[in-house]
Design an enzyme around this catalytic site. Structure first.
Site, PDB file in Angstrom:
ATOM      1  N   GLY A  89      -3.043   8.794  11.199  1.00 24.17           N
ATOM      2  CA  GLY A  89      -4.385   8.898  11.772  1.00 24.17           C
ATOM      3  C   GLY A  89      -4.992  10.179  11.253  1.00 24.17           C
ATOM      4  N   GLU A  90      -5.575  10.950  12.113  1.00 21.45           N
ATOM      5  CA  GLU A  90      -6.146  12.244  11.716  1.00 21.45           C
ATOM      6  C   GLU A  90      -5.393  13.314  12.513  1.00 21.45           C
ATOM      7  OE1 GLU A  90      -8.095  13.446   9.345  1.00 21.45           O
ATOM      8  OE2 GLU A  90      -7.621  15.341  10.326  1.00 21.45           O
ATOM      9  N   SER A  91      -4.567  14.080  11.790  1.00 20.02           N
ATOM     10  CA  SER A  91      -3.649  14.989  12.483  1.00 20.02           C
ATOM     11  C   SER A  91      -4.372  16.022  13.340  1.00 20.02           C
ATOM     12  CB  SER A  91      -2.737  15.686  11.471  1.00 20.02           C
ATOM     13  OG  SER A  91      -3.489  16.360  10.489  1.00 20.02           O
ATOM     14  N   CYS A 139       2.828  10.105   8.036  1.00 24.52           N
ATOM     15  CA  CYS A 139       1.562  10.646   7.532  1.00 24.52           C
ATOM     16  C   CYS A 139       1.019  11.738   8.459  1.00 24.52           C
ATOM     17  CB  CYS A 139       0.581   9.513   7.285  1.00 24.52           C
ATOM     18  SG  CYS A 139      -0.656   9.931   6.070  1.00 24.52           S
ATOM     19  N   ARG A 176      -1.944  18.966   3.566  1.00 22.31           N
ATOM     20  CA  ARG A 176      -2.730  17.784   3.922  1.00 22.31           C
ATOM     21  C   ARG A 176      -3.475  17.245   2.705  1.00 22.31           C
ATOM     22  NH1 ARG A 176      -6.964  19.190   7.596  1.00 22.31           N
ATOM     23  NH2 ARG A 176      -7.092  17.090   8.393  1.00 22.31           N
ATOM     24  N   ILE A 218      -2.018   6.727   2.327  1.00 21.81           N
ATOM     25  CA  ILE A 218      -3.415   6.766   2.774  1.00 21.81           C
ATOM     26  C   ILE A 218      -3.768   8.220   3.081  1.00 21.81           C
ATOM     27  CG2 ILE A 218      -5.103   5.914   4.443  1.00 21.81           C
ATOM     28  CD1 ILE A 218      -3.066   3.609   5.067  1.00 21.81           C
ATOM     29  N   ARG A 219      -4.534   8.849   2.219  1.00 20.36           N
ATOM     30  CA  ARG A 219      -4.875  10.290   2.359  1.00 20.36           C
ATOM     31  C   ARG A 219      -3.621  11.071   2.763  1.00 20.36           C
ATOM     32  NH1 ARG A 219      -8.187  11.719   6.259  1.00 20.36           N
ATOM     33  NH2 ARG A 219      -7.844   9.823   7.433  1.00 20.36           N
ATOM     34  N   HIS A 276       3.124   5.269   4.843  1.00 18.01           N
ATOM     35  CA  HIS A 276       3.113   4.318   5.968  1.00 18.01           C
ATOM     36  C   HIS A 276       4.021   3.134   5.660  1.00 18.01           C
ATOM     37  CE1 HIS A 276      -0.411   6.063   8.045  1.00 18.01           C
ATOM     38  NE2 HIS A 276      -0.740   6.425   6.819  1.00 18.01           N
ATOM     39  N   GLU A 332       4.905   1.077   8.029  1.00 13.45           N
ATOM     40  CA  GLU A 332       4.467   0.041   8.981  1.00 13.45           C
ATOM     41  C   GLU A 332       3.331  -0.806   8.422  1.00 13.45           C
ATOM     42  OE1 GLU A 332       3.724   3.146   9.047  1.00 13.45           O
ATOM     43  OE2 GLU A 332       1.627   3.374   9.626  1.00 13.45           O
TER      44      GLU A 332
END
Ligand code: GLN
Length: 202
Positions: free
Chosen positions: A53-55, A85, A114, A140-141, A176, A178
């Site tokens: 997500g967004e840490s 991530c 990051r 993903i990023r 990821h 998952e």
């Protein structure tokens, strides 16, 4: 007693982890408040997943909802943990290129950068060799691990870049599994949870 895995459910790719864990036959619950993690008799879960997500947002919500300190203490005390991530970023001791004020749980002796592989457009599905075998996973990023302490084993690289690490019962992945349905890291988490429960019972 069956295994219960708590999935941090504050922000990000929560449902993919829940679905994968469901398919492996373990019980899951979402962690959104301290009482989801800790009951009167102690921990309510045998393992935790910190999703992507967004840490910086997850960090802020952890502190807002009072989960930061209890989660940090539980993982530090040996609760088996898988971070993917943003989850890896949350675990790391040191975060390079943080958002303003961003903190991390600092339970993993590693430094992460990051967004080390570029922006969203550079996201990709990638075949990787890992010390747990070959996998197809999504970046993903994604962050990259740029330094590790002596207790940390490198379990995956993408080219030269370290993208998977393990320290005791903590596994941190820059990618990821998952998203592509790759289950081996979740299986390992469940095995670690069982081993911890047996050690406690014995
Ligand atoms: N770049 C994100 C962060 O810094 C992580 C991306 C992800 O979890 N897919 O938190």
């Amino acid at each position: 007693m069956s295994t219960t895995v708590g999935v941090l459910g504050l922000q990000g790719g929560v449902s993919e982890h829940v679905e994968l864990l469901d398919s492996l036959g373990v019980r899951t619950c979402l962690l959104r408040s301290p009482s989801d993690l800790l009951g009167a008799d102690g921990l309510r879960v045998d393992a935790v997943v910190l999703p992507g997500g967004e840490s910086s947002v997850i960090d802020r919500l952890l502190r807002t909802f009072g989960l930061f300190d209890p989660l940090r203490a539980a993982i530090g005390a040996g609760l088996p943990t898988l971070g993917t991530c943003a989850g890896l970023i949350l675990l790391a001791d040191k975060v390079l290129d943080p958002a303003p004020g961003q903190q991390s749980l600092a339970v993993l002796d590693a430094t992460v950068r990051r967004n080390a592989f570029g922006s969203q457009v550079d996201s990709a599905e990638v075949d990787l060799e890992t010390s747990d075998g070959p996998v197809k996973v999504a970046f993903i990023r994604a962050p990259q691990v740029v330094a590790t302490g002596p207790a940390v084993a490198v379990i995956a690289r993408r080219g030269e870049a370290i993208v998977g690490v393990r320290q005791g019962a903590i596994t941190g992945l820059a990618f990821h599994p998952e998203v592509t349905g790759e289950a081996r890291f979740h299986r390992r988490l469940i095995a670690d949870a069982g081993a911890t429960a047996l050690a406690e019972a014995g």
